[in-house]
Motif scaffolding. Structure first.
Motif: not given
Ligand SMILES: Cc1cc2nc3c(=O)[nH]c(=O)nc-3n(C[C@H](O)[C@H](O)[C@H](O)COP(=O)(O)OP(=O)(O)OC[C@H]3O[C@@H](n4cnc5c(N)ncnc54)[C@H](O)[C@@H]3O)c2cc1C
Ligand SMILES: NC(=O)C1=CN([C@@H]2O[C@H](COP(=O)(O)OP(=O)(O)OC[C@H]3O[C@@H](n4cnc5c(N)ncnc54)[C@H](OP(=O)(O)O)[C@@H]3O)[C@@H](O)[C@H]2O)C=CC1
Ligand SMILES: O=C(O)C(=O)Cc1c[nH]c2ccccc12
Length: 438
Positions: A24-25, A45, A47, A53, A58-59, A65, A67, A111, A142-144, A326, A333, A373
């Motif tokens: 849920a990112g 789902l 975690k 999160s 974790r920031t 931002l 950008l 979860q 969508a775990t990133g 990272y 999984w 994304m």
């Molecule tokens: C420090 C930082 C700054 C960034 N700044 C920018 C920016 O300014 N502009 C930009 O475009 N991009 C930026 N990014 C890149 C990216 O866009 C972001 O990281 C964004 O948060 C990615 O979103 P996401 O939902 O794909 O992943 P995440 O934000 O990582 O979300 C994934 C979610 O999945 C959950 N998860 C993981 N594994 C499991 C599991 N097994 N079961 C259930 N849940 C799980 C996690 O707890 C988390 O909540 C940045 C990245 C970082 C690390």
């Protein structure tokens, strides 16, 4: 509620009408919002105990931002007009929270998906968390790209006398006043942590073991990222990179002499090919020039009180921050799935890496930040909606709005031999529940 006999106890079984989204990112929320626009129910789902999160936990405190905001919007909802050009971490979080509220997205927290596997016998994804097994025709990963910190093995590090932490747990330089801090890594995290440390009167030494592209965040009042995106509409990638580097040299000078050698490949080409993000400078460079952030070559080994570097220097430190990046956690999984590499990234390159086989999708693995994304989310929702149209008419109407079992979300029902709300047919191979086909 139907139950599955498990070695380590009883698992609840939940059959989901729409897709299961793992994470849920911003990515998971973006797909959920786009699906809701098409009238497709889903479950998310997550975690941890909150949305986004990464941003909440974790920031570091002062992060912004890097950008401009128009490149960091999720589909269907822009940032509030009063937000600055570069929103703060806190503003981004509040935007994400309003986003979830607007689209009534209520993830199932705590979860942790332990395994997900396509069950050919019943044509469903079986997604298992610590206490529940979910079934669906569709799985959205969508775990990133930043799911887990990269913690390198550095010789001697376990003997170091002070704290050692990854940049994802660094909050503020206030904890390091007047301390000598070794920052390993010179990506955006290493640069920004070092800058934050300087502003709190700490003395950072930043390790640059190879090469790095540093670009000014802005060029002549325009965001460098925006300039790059604009030029890419008209010019080939390599030419755009050449223009960016020419402009960067004029604005910030030759970074080689500061110990920041540039890679041979241009910044955007490198980002697209390897995921290595160029540093968008928000002030670290002038602190390097002023000698407040010291640039060090690679670490040979960590000693009890400090570090020995490859150039023979030896220095004492009070703390070590690993700004070493990272990695994806998908390989831990997602089972028997050919779609991802060993590193947990889609094998199919952008823009086609969002759709896998057997109803599996991935969102947020484009190495193109929030912009990438968002494009995935729109594509996935459209694709599933086209399938959903055929399925929803075949479902008994009672199964859509009203759950037959006690559950927190109306579109979820449990598999059981008498009350089935699934969109497929088969017999759950773990328990004896019958599942009907839509
Ligand atoms: C420090 C930082 C700054 C960034 N700044 C920018 C920016 O300014 N502009 C930009 O475009 N991009 C930026 N990014 C890149 C990216 O866009 C972001 O990281 C964004 O948060 C990615 O979103 P996401 O939902 O794909 O992943 P995440 O934000 O990582 O979300 C994934 C979610 O999945 C959950 N998860 C993981 N594994 C499991 C599991 N097994 N079961 C259930 N849940 C799980 C996690 O707890 C988390 O909540 C940045 C990245 C970082 C690390
Ligand atoms: N304000 C913002 O918006 C911010 C955004 N971000 C984003 O977060 C993402 C992750 O960035 P970041 O955390 O910096 O990670 P990166 O992957 O970009 O950088 C990791 C750094 O660690 C170095 N490194 C890795 N292992 C070692 C080792 N064993 N010894 C020495 N150095 C090592 C790498 O060097 P090498 O290149 O040689 O492998 C690299 O310099 C990026 O997309 C970034 O843009 C991050 C911070 C702030
Ligand atoms: O900030 C990040 O980590 C991003 O991934 C955003 C981003 C996508 N493409 C880029 C190219 C250059 C600098 C940042 C990004």
């Amino acid at each position: 509620m139907g139950s599955c006999k498990e070695d380590d106890g009883q698992l609840k079984c939940v059959c989901v009408l729409g897709p299961i989204i793992v994470g849920a990112g911003p990515s998971g929320l973006a797909v959920a919002a786009c699906l809701s626009q098409h009238g497709v129910p889903c479950i998310l789902l997550e975690k941890t105990d909150c949305i986004a999160s990464l941003w909440q936990y974790r920031t570091y405190d002062r992060m912004m931002l890097h950008l401009p905001k128009q490149f960091c919007e999720l589909p269907l909802l822009g940032f509030p007009e009063e937000f600055p050009e570069y929103p703060s971490r806190q503003q981004f979080i509040s935007y994400i929270q309003s986003y979830a509220t607007k689209f009534s997205i209520k993830p199932r927290f705590q979860q942790t998906v332990k395994t997900a596997e396509f069950d050919r016998a019943c044509g469903l994804w079986r997604v298992r968390t610590q206490d529940t097994e979910y079934f669906s025709r569709w799985l959205i990963v969508a775990t990133g790209e930043n799911a887990e910190p990269v913690i390198p093995e550095i010789s001697g590090i376990d003997k170091f006398h002070g704290p050692v932490m990854h940049s994802s747990v660094y909050k503020s330089g206030a904890d390091f006043q007047n301390q000598k801090v070794l920052v390993v890594g010179c990506g955006n995290s290493g640069m920004e942590v070092s800058l934050d440390l300087v502003s709190h009167n700490a003395i950072p030494h930043m390790v640059v073991r190879s090469t790095v592209h540093v670009l000014p965040r802005e060029m002549l009042g325009l965001s460098t990222f925006g300039v790059a995106m604009g030029l890419l509409k008209w010019l080939p990638l390599r030419l755009v990179d050449k223009i960016l580097l020419l402009a960067a040299n004029v604005i910030i000078g030759n970074t080689d002499r500061l110990g920041l050698r540039r890679p041979k490949t241009g910044p955007i080409e490198l980002k697209n090919a390897t995921g290595k993000t160029p540093v968008l400078d928000v002030g670290a460079l002038s602190q390097i020039k002023a000698g407040k952030i010291k640039v060090m070559e690679g670490v040979r080994e960590i000693t009890r009180t400090g570090a020995r570097f490859v150039d023979g220097q030896e220095k004492e430190f009070d703390a070590i921050i690993l700004a070493t990046g990272y990695k994806s956690n998908v390989p831990c999984w997602l089972k028997s799935c050919d779609f991802f590499t060993e590193e947990g990234m889609p094998k199919t390159p952008f823009p086609n890496g969002w759709r896998g086989e057997n109803g599996m999708y991935s969102v947020g693995f484009t190495r193109r930040g929030i912009l990438g994304m968002s494009s995935d989310a729109v594509n996935i929702a459209r694709d599933i909606a086209a399938q959903w149209i055929h399925i929803k008419d075949l479902l008994p109407t009672r199964t859509i709005p009203t759950p037959t079992h006690k559950t927190s979300q109306p579109h979820i029902g449990s598999i059981s031999s008498c009350n089935c709300v699934s969109s497929c047919i088969g017999r759950c191979s773990r328990c004896t529940a019958v599942v009907s086909r839509g």
